[in-house]
Design a protein around this motif. Structure first.
Motif, PDB file in Angstrom:
ATOM      1  N   VAL B  39       0.900  -1.151   0.054  1.00  0.00           N
ATOM      2  CA  VAL B  39      -0.010   0.180   0.179  1.00  0.00           C
ATOM      3  C   VAL B  39       1.162   1.606  -0.162  1.00  0.00           C
ATOM      4  CG1 VAL B  39      -1.744   1.230   1.379  1.00  0.00           C
ATOM      5  CG2 VAL B  39      -1.902  -1.567   0.966  1.00  0.00           C
ATOM      6  N   GLU B  40       0.660   2.108  -0.875  1.00  0.00           N
ATOM      7  CA  GLU B  40       1.167   3.692  -0.639  1.00  0.00           C
ATOM      8  C   GLU B  40       1.022   4.069   0.735  1.00  0.00           C
ATOM      9  OE1 GLU B  40       0.473   5.557  -4.389  1.00  0.00           O
ATOM     10  OE2 GLU B  40       1.445   3.958  -5.575  1.00  0.00           O
ATOM     11  N   SER B  41       2.622   4.980   0.257  1.00  0.00           N
ATOM     12  CA  SER B  41       2.249   5.985   1.603  1.00  0.00           C
ATOM     13  C   SER B  41       2.091   7.578   0.581  1.00  0.00           C
ATOM     14  CB  SER B  41       3.702   6.063   1.798  1.00  0.00           C
ATOM     15  OG  SER B  41       3.802   7.173   2.938  1.00  0.00           O
ATOM     16  N   LEU B  42       1.867   8.983   1.548  1.00  0.00           N
ATOM     17  CA  LEU B  42       1.896   9.927   0.706  1.00  0.00           C
ATOM     18  C   LEU B  42       3.446  10.312  -0.407  1.00  0.00           C
ATOM     19  CD1 LEU B  42       2.021  12.337   3.914  1.00  0.00           C
ATOM     20  CD2 LEU B  42      -0.048  12.549   2.412  1.00  0.00           C
TER      21      LEU B  42
END
Lengths: 447, 490
Positions: B39-42
């Motif tokens: 899952v991605e972060s900012l």
């Protein structure tokens, strides 16, 4: 009574020294008309076990933990608190000391506060932080008052409508009755960020400050650099308010992006939710503005032998010296909460804090993804968010109520604060939420 | 490192930022589960590059650092802390445990009221108890501290006057008052008019009547006042202000002298704040968090901050349906954790214990005063309640200042009294022993003061250069203010 040491023999001996026959004689000068009516209709005191039983009974009437899995943020965030934090703040040497008026026997509190100021200044990207204020909302109000002192001719302050609503309300309460400072709101755009065109239309004549959330109430990260440029172009200060300070472990610091005053709520750093308080107001600004800053400050100095030590300093800003001309009426800070945050930040440290913040961002994206998959829910706003997000769901309020019945606090209904968002929930996910927790959230919200 | 350093290596502790090693951690995150990976972060362009100056320490290094710092503090639990006007009484250990019960500590403030009934019931009970103790009609627990309660109270006074057509311009404040009183009034846009104390250390009703007119919004009065003296004309003072349509703000900082003795509601008070960290035993925390609930008479109840705790059905709810309210003075409902502690204290003491606490606080203060009156000058001859104030007039001829006496007391293991306050007493020495201290401790303290006065005659330099036994000696405060170093720098 176990907290009061006087035996009858003690009382008799002490009265003897005073040449008095009874305690009543010591209060005989209080007018009889007051004394005779001062009876206390309060039951007699309880033993320790009975007090504990009563408080435990009350605590059990609140639903927390697995009984009500918390995905609410909106100014108060569920985070893990390492054991060391509480161990340190339980130390009576810290907990039962007072304001360090006598620095020679208060170096523990003073050095820890100096360390707190250093960490907060670094986090916010500004040169100077104070020893803390009551909470994020009052820190925001104090920042607005400070901006007015710096721009005495300005008649307005612009406050983002996307600031946490309670912060806006506190600013309004503080400004009421102060001559010549009106509070105007800046709307947010479709992506959840400040409506820049609307902001620009309101910049003439120059307001004392432009106050924005970073992240804002929707968890959305503003384009702070551009806002700072716009505010500065108009001759106004940019004030940022960060209700979720954990975000600063990851986000570019407001000071580096042009904020002149950056405030925040430090509850996320080792302070329990505790139904809304005590929390921790963070406040930082530029070095050249320090003499207009509210709140306590600790400074480094030396003793008579040249040894390093710490004292309260620049007190000529404060009420005990300046009285009605002080920069604020604040008398203390949130000392023990500031200590908790200092311990937390020391444990997390340079690498750990970023990692925790990064984990928060990922958990929130995972949660949004699961709500999308399970419920077809969509994010209300398109701009990047930190660890909370607004999500649109048909019948949001009723689903929220049902989720509570099913043991999940599924965020906060945004309709309470924004009429146009009646169908939206503000959901927060942090490092404490497992994938299974997120599944529980999704199930609880399912129709 | 030299083993013979004056204070021993084991007592030294550098700043956090001078310890540690790159890559060290005191906090470990749990691993991510399989579905969460990837899952991605900012986006990177929103992220900071570094956290400059942040330390890198193991868990035990952090613990040791702060435990060492703790050892440099005097505290009310470890040392007699006779700090006048601060009521440094015993902070019961039980209360710390109660505030940490999961049902309180883990409760989110936006939990629907139906799932937070225990918290709301506690608040309603505490409000009721505070109203009973003060003789007032309604209470808000929202203000975070005494000064914050003053601000809320003065906002209410302003709202009341505005409702009656004129917010008015002035607030009367005795010169002996705490600095927060004028600062809070100024924050509400009021001009401060000083009221002089008379030669008995009290406020004269006639002087108040002379200063009061149709532009007087209120008087802020502390009773007992900061000299520890009961304002015996308080009822007439209040009447003089009420007669011109003004209101009476009673600073409840000294409630520890009043429980079972006199109720502010009977004195003519319209608003008062409680300092739960004083009278109601919540710890001072090295300077907060406190709690400053406010109580009002019925005519001001509509102006109390929102939300308010109300009865609803068989339980409790929060209501914002008060059109005249001054609004919120902070986020959420107050320093709830401190409210839990104060409530536990009230249950522990009960009505009988509270009365006894006030009586013993008064006895202790009178005892200290009596036994020091031959070596220190009593500022005012009137009988005192819970604290006593001396001037420096017997020290001056010895060439020794109040500050020197205070510093020398530290060598005896006592915290210093409040000094140079109230401002109307030359070199004021303000002692508040509270009910928690034993007669033996008071005797030791008295003996220490007497020894210091004797020493001031025989070896004044020893007093003037005190303290001698603390971790650091007197600190250069002028340098701290002229060349401010407000954060650590490499």
């Amino acid at each position: 009574m176990r907290y009061i040491p006087h035996t009858e023999a003690d009382v008799a001996a002490m009265l003897g020294v005073l040449g008095r026959g009874s305690i009543d004689e010591l209060i005989a000068h209080v007018p009889e008309e007051l004394r005779s009516r001062a009876t206390l209709e309060v039951p007699d005191g309880l033993g320790e076990a009975d007090v504990a039983a009563r408080l435990t009974e009350l605590a059990a009437k609140n639903r927390v933990g697995s009984s009500l899995l918390c995905f609410a943020g909106a100014g108060a965030y569920p985070h893990f608190i390492p054991s060391v934090v509480d161990h340190v703040i339980l130390r009576s040497e810290f907990a039962t000391a007072y304001t360090p008026y006598q620095p020679e026997v208060s170096q523990g509190t003073l050095q820890a506060t100096f360390e707190f100021q250093t960490l907060v200044a670094s986090l916010l990207g500004l040169e100077v932080a104070n020893a803390s204020l009551y909470d994020g909302s009052t820190a925001t109000a104090e920042a607005v008052l400070m901006s007015k002192r710096l721009a005495p001719k300005a008649a307005r302050v612009l406050v983002a409508r996307s600031l946490p609503p309670q912060y806006r309300e506190v600013v309004r309460t503080y400004l009421e009755g102060l001559a010549g400072l009106e509070c105007e709101e800046i709307p947010f755009g479709a992506d959840g960020r400040i409506d820049r065109a609307a902001l620009e239309r309101r910049l003439s004549p120059a307001p004392a400050a432009v106050v924005v959330g970073y992240p804002n109430v929707f968890g959305v990260v503003e384009d702070l650099g551009a806002l700072a440029e716009t505010a500065r172009g108009a001759g106004s200060l940019l004030v940022t308010a960060t209700a979720e300070a954990m975000a600063l472990g990851l986000l570019r610091p407001p000071g580096a992006l042009g904020a002149d005053i950056a405030v925040g709520e430090g509850q996320s750093f080792g302070i329990p939710l505790s139904f809304g308080g005590p929390y921790l107001g963070l406040f930082a600004t530029r070095e050249r503005l320090v003499r207009g800053m509210p709140g306590r400050l600790v400074g480094e100095t030396v003793d008579e032998h040249g040894r390093r030590g710490y004292v309260l300093t620049l007190a000529t800003r404060e009420q005990h010296i300046r009285r009605e001309r002080a920069t604020s009426n604040i008398c203390t800070n949130q000392g023990l909460c500031a200590l908790a945050a200092t311990v937390f930040l020391a444990l997390a440290g340079r690498g750990g804090l970023r990692e925790i913040a990064d984990r928060n961002a990922r958990k929130a994206r995972y949660a949004l993804g699961r709500l999308r998959e399970r419920l077809g829910a969509e994010a209300v706003f398109s701009a990047p968010f930190f660890n909370e997000f607004a999500v649109r769901l048909p019948d949001a309020r009723r689903r929220h109520e049902r989720a509570v019945e099913r043991g999940v606090l599924a965020g906060v209904p945004l309709g309470d604060w924004f009429a146009e968002l009646e169908d939206a929930l503000l959901v927060c996910a942090t490092e404490v939420h497992s994938a299974a927790d997120v599944d529980r959230l999704a199930e609880a919200l399912a129709a | 490192m030299k083993p013979d350093d004056a204070h021993g290596r084991s007592l030294d502790e550098p700043a956090l930022f001078e310890r540690g090693s790159s890559g060290r951690r005191g906090y470990t995150l749990p691993p991510l589960s399989a579905p969460e990976r990837g899952v991605e972060s900012l986006p990177a362009e929103l992220c900071r590059e570094d956290l400059p100056d942040f330390p890198e320490l193991s868990e035990m290094e952090v613990l040791r650092h702060f435990l060492r710092l703790s050892q440099w503090n005097f505290s009310a639990a470890t040392n007699f802390y006779p700090l006048g006007s601060c009521t440094m009484k015993y902070n019961p250990v039980l209360n710390e445990r109660m505030a940490r019960l999961g049902g309180f500590a883990d409760l989110h403030p936006l939990t629907p009221p139906g799932a937070a009934q225990g918290a709301l019931e506690l608040m309603a009970e505490l409000e009721r108890l505070l109203a009973e103790l003060s003789g007032m009609d309604a209470v808000s627990l929202q203000p975070a501290a005494g000064a914050h309660g003053e601000l809320a109270g003065m906002k209410m006074i302003r709202a009341h006057h505005l409702d009656h057509g004129n917010p008015r311009r002035k607030v009367l404040i005795p010169r002996s008052a705490h600095g927060t009183n004028p600062a809070s009034s100024a924050l509400c846009g009021y001009q401060v008019v000083a009221v002089e104390s008379n030669d008995r250390g009290m406020i004269d009703p006639a002087a108040v009547a002379r200063l009061t007119d149709g532009e007087t919004a209120a008087i802020m009065v502390t009773n007992p006042n900061t000299l520890g003296l009961f304002e015996k004309d308080i009822v007439r003072i209040a009447a003089a202000v009420h007669e011109k349509g003004g209101l009476v703000y009673l600073d409840g900082a000294n409630m520890n002298a009043l429980l079972g003795v006199a109720k502010p509601g009977h004195m003519g008070a319209d608003v008062l704040q409680f300092n739960l960290h004083k009278t109601f035993s919540t710890p001072h925390g090295g300077g907060g968090p406190g709690a400053g609930p406010i109580a009002v008479r019925q005519r001001l109840a509509d102006y109390l901050p929102v939300p308010r705790v109300v009865r609803a059905g068989g339980g409790y709810a929060l209501s914002e349906e008060y059109a005249k309210s001054i609004g919120r003075v902070r986020a959420f409902y107050g320093n709830f954790g401190m409210l839990v502690r104060a409530y536990a204290y009230l249950l522990s003491l009960g009505g009988d214990g509270l009365r006894r606490a006030t009586q013993m606080a008064i006895l202790n203060a009178n005892y200290v005063r009596k036994r020091l009156e031959d070596v220190l000058e009593i500022a005012y001859a009137e009988p005192c309640l819970h604290e006593c104030v001396f001037s420096d007039s017997k020290l001056q001829p010895l060439g020794v200042k109040t500050l020197d006496l205070a510093k020398r007391l530290l060598d005896y293991g006592f915290y210093a009294p409040t000094i140079y306050f109230p401002l109307i007493v030359s070199g004021a020495i303000m002692i508040e022993p509270t009910e928690s201290e034993t007669r033996e401790t008071l005797d030791e303290f008295i003996a220490a003061v007497r020894a210091i006065v004797a020493e001031a005659k025989e070896a004044p330099e020893r007093v003037k250069s005190a303290p001698h036994t603390t971790r650091v000696s007197r600190l250069d405060e002028v340098r701290a203010a002229r060349q401010p170093r407000l954060r650590w720098k490499p």
